[in-house]
Design an enzyme around this catalytic site. Structure first.
Site, PDB file in Angstrom:
ATOM      1  N   LYS A  22      -1.983  -1.548  -3.895  1.00  0.00           N
ATOM      2  CA  LYS A  22      -2.886  -0.404  -3.834  1.00  0.00           C
ATOM      3  C   LYS A  22      -2.099   0.893  -3.918  1.00  0.00           C
ATOM      4  CE  LYS A  22      -5.966   1.780  -0.572  1.00  0.00           C
ATOM      5  NZ  LYS A  22      -6.515   1.771   0.749  1.00  0.00           N
ATOM      6  N   LYS A  59       0.862  -1.175   0.000  1.00  0.00           N
ATOM      7  CA  LYS A  59       0.000   0.000   0.000  1.00  0.00           C
ATOM      8  C   LYS A  59       0.900   1.228   0.000  1.00  0.00           C
ATOM      9  CE  LYS A  59      -3.622   2.418   2.492  1.00  0.00           C
ATOM     10  NZ  LYS A  59      -4.656   2.349   3.524  1.00  0.00           N
TER      11      LYS A  59
HETATM   12  C1  PBG Z   1      -7.191   3.559   5.408  1.00  0.00           C
HETATM   13  C2  PBG Z   1      -7.678   3.282   4.025  1.00  0.00           C
HETATM   14  C3  PBG Z   1      -7.531   4.193   2.961  1.00  0.00           C
HETATM   15  C4  PBG Z   1      -8.122   3.585   1.839  1.00  0.00           C
HETATM   16  C5  PBG Z   1      -8.614   2.336   2.232  1.00  0.00           C
HETATM   17  N1  PBG Z   1      -8.316   2.161   3.604  1.00  0.00           N
HETATM   18  C6  PBG Z   1      -6.983   5.566   2.923  1.00  0.00           C
HETATM   19  C7  PBG Z   1      -5.702   5.883   3.523  1.00  0.00           C
HETATM   20  O1  PBG Z   1      -4.813   5.035   3.712  1.00  0.00           O
HETATM   21  O2  PBG Z   1      -5.545   7.059   3.840  1.00  0.00           O
HETATM   22  C8  PBG Z   1      -8.197   4.244   0.485  1.00  0.00           C
HETATM   23  C9  PBG Z   1      -9.141   3.687  -0.515  1.00  0.00           C
HETATM   24  C10 PBG Z   1      -9.430   4.576  -1.665  1.00  0.00           C
HETATM   25  O3  PBG Z   1      -8.798   5.640  -1.864  1.00  0.00           O
HETATM   26  O4  PBG Z   1     -10.331   4.232  -2.443  1.00  0.00           O
HETATM   27  N2  PBG Z   1      -7.124   2.597   6.322  1.00  0.00           N
END
Ligand code: PBG
Length: 331
Positions: A250, A197
């Protein structure tokens, strides 16, 4: 006439020829529909930066899931939009038994036992600091966060979630969560690890949806540097060793090479998250008439599948499945 023996265009000369040699077929069974859930009744609130995506209360979520099932979507990931008044430094609302997130999950499983439900594990939806981990003296405290994440995961699994989705990027969390689930005899609950991520600008609209942006600093000490690919393999090896059932990359579009890399080197199925900013980008360009959304959307999702993702989380899931069912998908 030139003396060209090899003419690849012969296999592209008609729709029938192209159909015969098409290598990637994306069916709705690979898609996961993300849903933003809120407490209350009769709430259906559009997210300004995500056209046609809504914050939904329990009754509305049930309707939405019914429609998605009708077109072949079978897996959903739920994100709670929690009011600021309930947010604390330790994100205790995330394990509160009266939490609306658990109530909605139970209700979905009672109404639609055939669906797969995925959770999100991290402190940020419940944290007054807006970080995925616990903030101690201005730093994200890795090890102090782990038991909080494990408690969230166990409570979610008990509420009926099939897959736990740790999105926090703390070191060691997959192992700690797996152990806690097993100790609670929740051995059938899987883990979809947010393995690679990245600290991405493409999460902006999601943070609008949950009002979960960090109150100070950024997420760069735990989310990955967008410039790194080798490091994704290291994360993948650790998550696999610690017991992850899926390895997620991601965002998806800027990271297709990472999806490919993991799918080639790892013996676990790969998930990809086609995130909020990727959705917003396409919708905004389409609204301006600058891009043909009808063609660009299936092209985008097919490319993620082609790169090697078998599970794709996307805000386009329902639209894709509707058009798939109607036989109306082409790029
Ligand atoms: C946070 C989380 C995020 C997303 C999914 N879980 C945002 C972040 O890490 O700030 C983002 C998903 C998206 O942008 O569609 N636990």
């Amino acid at each position: 006439m030139y003396d060209i023996v090899q003419r690849p265009r012969r296999n592209r000369k008609s729709a029938a020829a192209r159909g015969m040699v098409r290598e990637t077929h994306l069916t709705p069974e690979h898609l996961v529909m993300p849903l933003f859930v809120v407490d209350g009744q009769g709430v259906r609130q559009e997210i300004p930066s995500m056209p046609n995506v809504f914050r939904l209360s329990e009754d509305e979520v049930l309707k939405e899931i019914g429609q998605c099932i009708g077109v072949g979507i079978r897996c959903f990931v739920l994100f709670p939009a929690v009011s600021d008044a309930l947010k604390t430094p330790k994100g205790t609302y995330g394990v509160d038994p009266s939490n609306f997130y658990f109530r909605i999950a139970r209700s979905i499983k009672a109404n639609y036992p055939e669906v797969l439900l995925m959770s999100d594990v991290a402190l940020d939806p419940y944290s007054s600091d807006g970080h995925d981990g616990l903030v101690v003296d201005g730093q994200i405290a890795n090890d102090a966060t782990l038991p909080l994440l494990a408690a969230q995961a166990v409570a979610q699994a008990q509420a009926g979630f099939d897959f736990i989705g740790p999105s926090d990027m703390m070191d060691g969390r997959v192992g700690v969560i797996r152990e806690a689930l097993d100790e609670a005899s929740l051995t059938d609950t899987g883990i979809v690890a947010y393995t690679a991520k990245y600290a991405s600008a493409f999460y902006g609209p999601f943070r609008d949806a949950l009002e979960s942006a960090p109150k100070s600093g950024d997420k760069k000490t735990y989310q990955m540097d967008p410039a790194n690919r080798q490091e994704a393999l290291r994360e993948a090896e650790l998550d696999a060793q610690e017991g992850a059932d899926f390895l997620m990359v991601k965002p998806a579009l800027c990271y297709l090479d990472v999806i490919r890399e993991l799918s080639v080197h790892m013996d676990r199925p790969i998930a990809a998250y086609n995130v909020s900013g990727e959705y917003a980008m396409l919708k905004a360009a389409a609204a301006k008439g600058w891009i043909d959304y009808e063609r660009a959307m299936p092209e985008m999702l097919t490319s993620i599948h082609r790169a090697g993702a078998s599970m794709i989380l996307t805000y386009c899931a329902r639209e894709y499945a509707q058009r798939y069912k109607a036989g109306n998908l082409s790029f």
